[in-house]
Design an enzyme around this catalytic site. Structure first.
Site, PDB file in Angstrom:
ATOM      1  N   LYS A 133      83.044  21.461  73.829  1.00 39.91           N
ATOM      2  CA  LYS A 133      82.694  22.864  74.024  1.00 39.91           C
ATOM      3  C   LYS A 133      82.183  23.481  72.718  1.00 39.91           C
ATOM      4  O   LYS A 133      82.457  23.006  71.617  1.00 39.91           O
ATOM      5  CB  LYS A 133      83.903  23.654  74.520  1.00 39.91           C
ATOM      6  CG  LYS A 133      84.533  23.092  75.774  1.00 39.91           C
ATOM      7  CD  LYS A 133      83.553  22.958  76.917  1.00 39.91           C
ATOM      8  CE  LYS A 133      84.224  22.414  78.161  1.00 39.91           C
ATOM      9  NZ  LYS A 133      83.288  21.989  79.196  1.00 39.91           N
ATOM     10  N   ASP A 134      81.441  24.576  72.868  1.00 34.41           N
ATOM     11  CA  ASP A 134      80.864  25.262  71.717  1.00 34.41           C
ATOM     12  C   ASP A 134      81.950  25.699  70.745  1.00 34.41           C
ATOM     13  O   ASP A 134      83.052  26.095  71.146  1.00 34.41           O
ATOM     14  CB  ASP A 134      80.082  26.491  72.174  1.00 34.41           C
ATOM     15  CG  ASP A 134      78.890  26.131  73.043  1.00 34.41           C
ATOM     16  OD1 ASP A 134      77.769  26.143  72.523  1.00 34.41           O
ATOM     17  OD2 ASP A 134      79.103  25.826  74.231  1.00 34.41           O
ATOM     18  N   VAL A 135      81.626  25.648  69.454  1.00 27.00           N
ATOM     19  CA  VAL A 135      82.561  26.083  68.426  1.00 27.00           C
ATOM     20  C   VAL A 135      82.567  27.604  68.326  1.00 27.00           C
ATOM     21  O   VAL A 135      83.632  28.238  68.399  1.00 27.00           O
ATOM     22  CB  VAL A 135      82.203  25.461  67.055  1.00 27.00           C
ATOM     23  CG1 VAL A 135      83.107  26.029  65.970  1.00 27.00           C
ATOM     24  CG2 VAL A 135      82.332  23.948  67.111  1.00 27.00           C
ATOM     25  N   LYS A 164      75.642  34.970  70.670  1.00 23.77           N
ATOM     26  CA  LYS A 164      76.870  34.573  69.960  1.00 23.77           C
ATOM     27  C   LYS A 164      77.112  35.444  68.733  1.00 23.77           C
ATOM     28  O   LYS A 164      77.485  34.947  67.659  1.00 23.77           O
ATOM     29  CB  LYS A 164      76.814  33.096  69.553  1.00 23.77           C
ATOM     30  CG  LYS A 164      76.715  32.118  70.702  1.00 23.77           C
ATOM     31  CD  LYS A 164      76.766  30.677  70.206  1.00 23.77           C
ATOM     32  CE  LYS A 164      76.622  29.676  71.321  1.00 23.77           C
ATOM     33  NZ  LYS A 164      76.669  28.278  70.837  1.00 23.77           N
TER      34      LYS A 164
END
Length: 349
Positions: A86-88, A28
């Site tokens: 969901k992922d930030v 990420k």
């Protein structure tokens, strides 16, 4: 009260199925390196009182987008639905629903939000509820790789054939594992959490932590991919759980990744269910003794005992290693974490 570092240490010391990775990399590094596409199990009917919106978002939580949709449409937040959190720090695509029974011809063209794109809008006769989606597709990139790259390729081959421990990812426990300290405050000190959604998240975090602790022990003793006598099994790709009977057919299905062992999602009714697998239940109870505040708190708050698969299988796994970057594509059934796959591949630098 247990210090937050206690929970962080526990989460960071969870057992690895294939040993500590020999490669370090950055996960990420930017949202575009972590792409998630929600795969739905239903299609909008084209008519009804709910607008279903197919939305991409970058660097935003699902909750934040849902609140923005509520404000724009003039409805209560509870009338906005979405299937998964969901992922930030990611580039994600998912569905949202908005209940507007009195404005069936609402014009969405003026809805604007930074880093949000609306791909399509459809009518449907039901609200989008949690867990409605079938799976998530992931397109990931890990950069700045250093270490034994050959071992990385070996691990990718192994994981494609046998999956990884189905740990709940760190995002389930909040920043710095603060959801777990909130859970302890709720259970042990009676600190009320008025926000219903936050309370649900905190309860889920405590339950997920207990699951991870049992799974970590099973990884350590080599039983995360093997059955105890009478153990409940989970059917791959579903949440269906059934009792095993030791037949050869079940062992063959286990090896072919059609079914998986399970670990507890703690709650009421565990005594009745665990009487069918006493050896496994005894091991799990030993783990739970350290966390009686959590087990008693979950039961008090009305959660029912369930089982969850100990293995996560990345489907259609494809990869490419180019220079110091790894690109990965795969899908996971809902409720499983891509970060748990990455954890077995690289240490974060």
């Amino acid at each position: 009260m247990t210090d937050v570092n206690f929970y962080l240490d526990k989460l960071n010391s969870q057992s690895y199925a294939f040993g500590l990775p020999l490669v370090t990399g950055r996960v990420k590094a930017r949202p575009a390196d972590f792409r998630v596409i929600e795969v739905m199990d239903v299609e909008p009917s084209g008519e009804g009182e709910h607008f279903w919106l197919d939305i991409s978002k970058i660097g935003l939580s699902s909750e934040r987008v849902a609140k923005s949709l509520a404000r724009h449409s003039g409805v209560a937040y509870r009338d906005v639905g979405y299937s998964g959190m969901k992922d930030v720090n990611a580039d994600t695509r998912q569905w949202f629903s908005v209940w507007m029974p009195k404005q069936l011809g609402f014009d969405w063209s003026e809805f604007e939000m930074n880093e949000v794109t609306v791909h399509s809008i459809h009518k449907h006769n039901r609200k989008l509820k949690r867990g409605t989606h079938k799976a998530n597709e992931f397109r990931l990139k890990v950069v700045d790789l250093t270490g034994d790259i050959e071992s990385l390729e070996e691990r990718l081959s192994i994981i494609a054939g046998c999956g990884v421990p189905n740990y709940f990812g760190e995002q389930r426990f909040g920043y710095g594992a603060n959801n777990l300290t909130k859970a302890q405050g709720l259970f042990d000190q009676g600190r009320k959490i008025k926000d219903r959604q936050l309370r649900s998240v905190v309860l889920s975090s405590a339950r997920s932590f207990l699951f991870n602790e049992v799974l970590s022990l099973r990884v350590k003793n080599g039983t995360w991919n093997a059955f105890y006598d009478g153990e409940p099994a989970s059917l791959n790709g579903t949440n269906s759980v059934f009792q095993t009977d030791g037949e050869l057919d079940n062992e063959q299905r286990l090896k072919s990744l059609d079914i998986h062992p399970t670990a507890p999602m703690w709650g009421r009714g565990h005594e009745k269910q665990t009487e069918h697998y006493s050896e496994l239940a005894e091991m799990e109870s030993e783990v739970m003794k350290e966390y009686e505040v959590f087990t008693q708190g979950l039961e008090k708050h009305g959660l029912d005992y369930q089982r969850r698969a100990t293995r996560s299988v990345p489907n259609a796994l494809q990869y490419r290693i180019e220079g110091d970057a790894l690109e990965l594509c795969f899908s996971l059934q809902k409720g499983q974490f891509a970060t748990s796959v990455l954890r077995e591949l690289v240490r974060q630098g």
